[in-house]
Design a protein around this motif. Structure first.
Motif, PDB file in Angstrom:
ATOM      1  N   ARG A 264       0.830  -1.208   0.000  1.00 28.38           N
ATOM      2  CA  ARG A 264       0.000   0.000   0.000  1.00 28.38           C
ATOM      3  C   ARG A 264       0.866   1.261   0.000  1.00 28.38           C
ATOM      4  O   ARG A 264       0.598   2.216  -0.744  1.00 28.38           O
ATOM      5  N   LEU A 267       2.385   2.356  -3.455  1.00 24.05           N
ATOM      6  CA  LEU A 267       1.507   2.688  -4.578  1.00 24.05           C
ATOM      7  C   LEU A 267       1.906   3.999  -5.246  1.00 24.05           C
ATOM      8  O   LEU A 267       2.246   4.977  -4.580  1.00 24.05           O
ATOM      9  N   ASP A 271      -0.582   2.070 -10.840  1.00 25.00           N
ATOM     10  CA  ASP A 271      -0.651   0.749 -10.208  1.00 25.00           C
ATOM     11  C   ASP A 271      -2.101   0.284 -10.160  1.00 25.00           C
ATOM     12  O   ASP A 271      -3.037   1.094 -10.171  1.00 25.00           O
ATOM     13  N   ILE A 273      -5.261  -1.858  -8.344  1.00 28.44           N
ATOM     14  CA  ILE A 273      -5.805  -2.270  -7.050  1.00 28.44           C
ATOM     15  C   ILE A 273      -6.862  -3.328  -7.321  1.00 28.44           C
ATOM     16  O   ILE A 273      -7.790  -3.103  -8.116  1.00 28.44           O
ATOM     17  N   TYR A 285      -4.880   3.104  -9.517  1.00 27.82           N
ATOM     18  CA  TYR A 285      -4.517   4.116  -8.528  1.00 27.82           C
ATOM     19  C   TYR A 285      -4.100   5.403  -9.242  1.00 27.82           C
ATOM     20  O   TYR A 285      -3.349   5.369 -10.225  1.00 27.82           O
ATOM     21  N   VAL A 306      -9.880   4.690  -2.502  1.00 28.09           N
ATOM     22  CA  VAL A 306      -9.242   3.384  -2.652  1.00 28.09           C
ATOM     23  C   VAL A 306      -9.918   2.330  -1.795  1.00 28.09           C
ATOM     24  O   VAL A 306     -10.066   1.168  -2.196  1.00 28.09           O
ATOM     25  N   ILE A 311     -10.032  -4.804  -0.258  1.00 27.57           N
ATOM     26  CA  ILE A 311      -8.876  -4.901  -1.152  1.00 27.57           C
ATOM     27  C   ILE A 311      -8.223  -6.276  -1.036  1.00 27.57           C
ATOM     28  O   ILE A 311      -7.972  -6.775   0.065  1.00 27.57           O
ATOM     29  N   TYR A 314      -2.342  -5.382  -4.511  1.00 29.08           N
ATOM     30  CA  TYR A 314      -1.913  -4.312  -5.413  1.00 29.08           C
ATOM     31  C   TYR A 314      -0.928  -4.889  -6.426  1.00 29.08           C
ATOM     32  O   TYR A 314      -0.142  -5.786  -6.111  1.00 29.08           O
ATOM     33  N   ARG A 316       1.716  -3.901 -10.026  1.00 30.17           N
ATOM     34  CA  ARG A 316       2.349  -2.912 -10.905  1.00 30.17           C
ATOM     35  C   ARG A 316       2.646  -3.549 -12.250  1.00 30.17           C
ATOM     36  O   ARG A 316       3.480  -4.454 -12.356  1.00 30.17           O
TER      37      ARG A 316
END
Length: 318
Positions: A264, A267, A271, A273, A285, A306, A311, A314, A316
């Motif tokens: 988190r 971020l 990125d 979520i 994000y 968010v 959640i 995350y 990338r």
């Protein structure tokens, strides 16, 4: 899958009748969110099947291109054999032998017999060549035929699933329409600067593309450029930002698996979520604890906090 579809239709129908005139808007909103949480995983599974179908169709087309020259070689070899066979039929082996022996041109019987042997060997080689090529052709064609059969079955299944999903979405939109007089979520879809910051990185560019689509309608299975579902938006934004160098799969679970895990506090804009224990929703994000997502049928691409949903993790891209 059919049982799941029927179950969702029943669940949505019960929610509609049980909450036709809710006392508090928040109650019906919770009911709608719960119904969508059950429906969206099915929609994402549908996206996955469609993506697999497209991949298989591309492979089938590629294999057909590879087989086409081989099929031409088989046809040529068959033509060669047919010509030799026709000549042999017209002249006859004995006639050819006699013609060679009585001819005044051959210098010796050994030369005559060698010529006959060469003709016979050439015919055998042509037949063997045709048989070998035909065998190769059949070996490659068999899996192609099986693949085409599988694709046809998948297409039929997709058509049935799409009708069930569209029926469920129609009921879902009726719930929201009855509650709010509109199918969209209340409030302005743009809640501030988007992205919050911009540094020219691929992620920031992807976030900017996603932000540029705020207000675009949600349509399940859509990947832009003017309508999107949740994974279609993230897929499209990253492809636009990188000129296709980052090509995300149109399925939330696969996008989760093909992105690098970040925390988190790591971020940054661009990125992804992921939401839900089954990873059925994805957002992008855009900074300062804001995300952009295509939330649900009847709504539009919008900004949201968010933490609006549970959640799962995350990721990338790149």
């Amino acid at each position: 899958m059919g049982a799941v579809c029927v179950g969702l239709v029943i669940a949505l129908g019960l929610s509609t009748s049980a909450h036709a005139a809710p006392a508090a808007p928040g109650d019906i909103e919770s009911q709608i969110d719960a119904a969508w949480a059950r429906l969206e995983p099915l929609i994402e599974q549908h996206n996955n099947v469609k993506a697999q179908l497209a991949d298989n169709q591309a492979k089938a087309a590629q294999l057909a291109d590879q087989i086409r020259p081989l099929a031409l070689q088989v046809d040529i070899a068959r033509g060669r054999v047919s010509t030799i066979s026709a000549q042999a039929y017209k002249s006859g082996q004995a006639s050819a032998f006699t013609a060679l022996l009585v001819s005044s041109k051959p210098t010796s019987l050994a030369d005559q017999l060698s010529l006959l042997d060469a003709v016979a060997k050439g015919q055998q080689d042509s037949v063997a060549d045709a048989a070998r090529l035909k065998s190769q052709y059949d070996a490659q064609k068999k899996p192609l035929d099986e693949l085409v059969k599988k694709l046809s079955a998948q297409e039929a299944e997709l058509a049935q699933q799409e009708k069930s999903i569209n029926d469920q979405i129609a009921q879902y939109n009726q719930m929201r329409l009855a509650a709010f007089g509109t199918t969209a979520s209340p409030g302005n879809p743009r809640l501030g600067p988007c992205p919050v910051s911009y540094d020219g990185s691929p992620g920031a560019k992807a976030a900017r593309f996603a932000c540029g689509k705020i207000g675009s309608p949600y349509v399940f299975g859509a990947v832009g450029p003017n309508v999107f579902d949740c994974s279609g938006l993230t897929m499209w934004a990253w492809s636009q930002a990188t000129g296709g160098a980052v090509s995300l799969y149109h399925y939330t679970v696969t996008q989760f698996n093909e992105t690098k895990r970040v925390t988190r506090d790591q971020l940054r804009p661009g990125d992804l979520i992921f939401y839900g224990s089954d990873i059925h929703h994805v957002a992008m994000y855009v900074g300062n604890n804001w995300m952009v997502n295509a939330p649900h049928s009847g709504d539009v691409v919008r900004m949201a906090p968010v933490d609006e949903m549970p959640i799962a993790g995350y990721g990338r891209p790149g």
